[in-house]
Design a protein around this motif. Sequence first.
Motif, mmCIF file in Angstrom:
data_model
loop_
_atom_site.group_PDB
_atom_site.id
_atom_site.type_symbol
_atom_site.label_atom_id
_atom_site.label_comp_id
_atom_site.label_asym_id
_atom_site.label_seq_id
_atom_site.Cartn_x
_atom_site.Cartn_y
_atom_site.Cartn_z
ATOM 1 N N VAL A 1 -3.215 9.530 -5.204
ATOM 2 C CA VAL A 1 -1.846 9.044 -5.051
ATOM 3 C C VAL A 1 -0.979 10.123 -4.403
ATOM 4 O O VAL A 1 -0.134 9.823 -3.544
ATOM 5 C CB VAL A 1 -1.263 8.623 -6.417
ATOM 6 C CG1 VAL A 1 0.243 8.399 -6.315
ATOM 7 C CG2 VAL A 1 -1.940 7.356 -6.912
ATOM 8 N N ALA A 2 -1.207 11.374 -4.769
ATOM 9 C CA ALA A 2 -0.444 12.477 -4.173
ATOM 10 C C ALA A 2 -0.726 12.567 -2.675
ATOM 11 O O ALA A 2 0.188 12.806 -1.874
ATOM 12 C CB ALA A 2 -0.785 13.793 -4.863
ATOM 13 N N TRP A 3 -1.994 12.395 -2.275
ATOM 14 C CA TRP A 3 -2.324 12.445 -0.846
ATOM 15 C C TRP A 3 -1.689 11.277 -0.105
ATOM 16 O O TRP A 3 -1.125 11.462 0.990
ATOM 17 C CB TRP A 3 -3.840 12.426 -0.634
ATOM 18 C CG TRP A 3 -4.206 12.708 0.792
ATOM 19 C CD1 TRP A 3 -4.408 13.932 1.365
ATOM 20 C CD2 TRP A 3 -4.347 11.747 1.851
ATOM 21 N NE1 TRP A 3 -4.677 13.793 2.715
ATOM 22 C CE2 TRP A 3 -4.652 12.462 3.035
ATOM 23 C CE3 TRP A 3 -4.258 10.353 1.906
ATOM 24 C CZ2 TRP A 3 -4.856 11.838 4.261
ATOM 25 C CZ3 TRP A 3 -4.464 9.722 3.133
ATOM 26 C CH2 TRP A 3 -4.765 10.462 4.293
ATOM 27 N N ILE A 4 -1.775 10.080 -0.691
ATOM 28 C CA ILE A 4 -1.164 8.896 -0.076
ATOM 29 C C ILE A 4 0.332 9.102 0.111
ATOM 30 O O ILE A 4 0.906 8.782 1.159
ATOM 31 C CB ILE A 4 -1.410 7.639 -0.942
ATOM 32 C CG1 ILE A 4 -2.904 7.316 -1.021
ATOM 33 C CG2 ILE A 4 -0.615 6.449 -0.423
ATOM 34 C CD1 ILE A 4 -3.552 6.911 0.256
ATOM 35 N N THR A 5 0.976 9.653 -0.908
ATOM 36 C CA THR A 5 2.422 9.866 -0.866
ATOM 37 C C THR A 5 2.804 10.898 0.185
ATOM 38 O O THR A 5 3.784 10.731 0.920
ATOM 39 C CB THR A 5 2.927 10.314 -2.248
ATOM 40 O OG1 THR A 5 2.559 9.342 -3.224
ATOM 41 C CG2 THR A 5 4.440 10.482 -2.237
ATOM 42 N N GLN A 6 2.018 11.997 0.275
ATOM 43 C CA GLN A 6 2.329 13.064 1.225
ATOM 44 C C GLN A 6 1.987 12.689 2.661
ATOM 45 O O GLN A 6 2.775 12.953 3.578
ATOM 46 C CB GLN A 6 1.574 14.336 0.850
ATOM 47 C CG GLN A 6 1.787 15.482 1.853
ATOM 48 C CD GLN A 6 0.947 16.698 1.541
ATOM 49 O OE1 GLN A 6 0.783 17.071 0.381
ATOM 50 N NE2 GLN A 6 0.400 17.327 2.568
ATOM 51 N N CYS A 7 0.832 12.091 2.862
ATOM 52 C CA CYS A 7 0.313 11.906 4.222
ATOM 53 C C CYS A 7 0.469 10.500 4.778
ATOM 54 O O CYS A 7 0.328 10.303 5.990
ATOM 55 C CB CYS A 7 -1.168 12.307 4.268
ATOM 56 S SG CYS A 7 -1.478 13.997 3.725
ATOM 57 N N GLY A 8 0.716 9.532 3.918
ATOM 58 C CA GLY A 8 0.865 8.160 4.393
ATOM 59 C C GLY A 8 2.299 7.830 4.757
ATOM 60 O O GLY A 8 3.220 8.582 4.439
ATOM 61 N N PRO A 9 2.519 6.691 5.392
ATOM 62 C CA PRO A 9 3.871 6.329 5.830
ATOM 63 C C PRO A 9 4.697 5.622 4.766
ATOM 64 O O PRO A 9 5.915 5.531 4.894
ATOM 65 C CB PRO A 9 3.598 5.381 7.003
ATOM 66 C CG PRO A 9 2.324 4.693 6.609
ATOM 67 C CD PRO A 9 1.504 5.752 5.903
ATOM 68 N N CYS A 10 4.051 5.115 3.718
ATOM 69 C CA CYS A 10 4.776 4.326 2.718
ATOM 70 C C CYS A 10 5.582 5.231 1.790
ATOM 71 O O CYS A 10 5.008 5.994 1.007
ATOM 72 C CB CYS A 10 3.806 3.486 1.889
ATOM 73 S SG CYS A 10 2.866 2.280 2.845
ATOM 74 N N ALA A 11 6.896 5.153 1.903
ATOM 75 C CA ALA A 11 7.781 5.970 1.072
ATOM 76 C C ALA A 11 8.002 5.271 -0.268
ATOM 77 O O ALA A 11 9.077 4.784 -0.581
ATOM 78 C CB ALA A 11 9.108 6.212 1.781
ATOM 79 N N LEU A 12 6.932 5.220 -1.057
ATOM 80 C CA LEU A 12 6.999 4.538 -2.345
ATOM 81 C C LEU A 12 6.601 5.490 -3.458
ATOM 82 O O LEU A 12 5.752 6.367 -3.274
ATOM 83 C CB LEU A 12 6.048 3.329 -2.364
ATOM 84 C CG LEU A 12 6.304 2.256 -1.302
ATOM 85 C CD1 LEU A 12 5.208 1.203 -1.377
ATOM 86 C CD2 LEU A 12 7.667 1.617 -1.507
ATOM 87 N N ALA A 13 7.210 5.313 -4.605
ATOM 88 C CA ALA A 13 6.827 6.102 -5.772
ATOM 89 C C ALA A 13 5.677 5.379 -6.454
ATOM 90 O O ALA A 13 5.868 4.363 -7.113
ATOM 91 C CB ALA A 13 8.016 6.252 -6.720
ATOM 92 N N LEU A 14 4.465 5.889 -6.266
ATOM 93 C CA LEU A 14 3.292 5.231 -6.823
ATOM 94 C C LEU A 14 3.002 5.756 -8.224
ATOM 95 O O LEU A 14 3.029 6.955 -8.463
ATOM 96 C CB LEU A 14 2.078 5.467 -5.927
ATOM 97 C CG LEU A 14 2.207 4.973 -4.486
ATOM 98 C CD1 LEU A 14 0.940 5.305 -3.712
ATOM 99 C CD2 LEU A 14 2.454 3.484 -4.463
ATOM 100 N N ASP A 15 2.737 4.855 -9.138
ATOM 101 C CA ASP A 15 2.389 5.216 -10.502
ATOM 102 C C ASP A 15 0.870 5.284 -10.595
ATOM 103 O O ASP A 15 0.179 4.272 -10.491
ATOM 104 C CB ASP A 15 2.940 4.183 -11.476
ATOM 105 C CG ASP A 15 2.758 4.600 -12.926
ATOM 106 O OD1 ASP A 15 1.953 5.528 -13.175
ATOM 107 O OD2 ASP A 15 3.393 3.996 -13.806
#
Length: 207
Positions: free
Chosen positions: A38-52
């Motif tokens: 989730v940390a990688w998705i948040t840092q490197c992906g385009p979706c500015a979402l707070a993933l739980d």
Amino acid sequence: MVRFREGAGRLSLDFIRTLRYRGTIGSVEELPDVSALVAWITQCGPCALALDAELVDPTVVRDARSLREAVHELISAARSPGGVSSSSFLSRELVNRAAAVAAPTPRVDPSGALLWIATDPVAATLSLVARDAVDLVTSPAMERVRECADPTCGALFVDNSRPGKRRWCSMGACGNRAKKSTIRSKAAQNRDQSRDQGKDQGKDGSA
């Protein structure tokens, strides 16, 4: 907070860097659990979402790592004399299936900002990784994919320099370590030469 390495020049290459020091006995898994993914998705992906992380199926981590290794095999094969056809059928199909998943879609919010929306941000971002890998291995850019000259690193990157002679995945990391190592080696050689010269002068004086 974990900061993942970026700057390889392609999203797929940044993703396969999450197995650090690949091919060495000191390899480090940077995606050990859901929180890391989730940390990688948040840092490197385009979706500015707070993933739980608690809402993400743990099996997605296994699938993400499998995709990473399939992408690595596909790109490695594309760099070899045999080309993409030398990669395994399973790896190609795994990448193709991931690429077929719906990717994030752009949307303009009321303030005029760009948002990227996805029902499943993890799967959608991994789809972008797979699509980038497919595009990379079928494009002229493959001729610019290099492996870091640091034998303990193994990271791949796109050499966008004009002469095409870039050696390091990062001048701030591997390149800087190589520079310091060269400086230390030269300093040691100078010390040895000075010591040898001193011994020679001592012998001449005693004669």
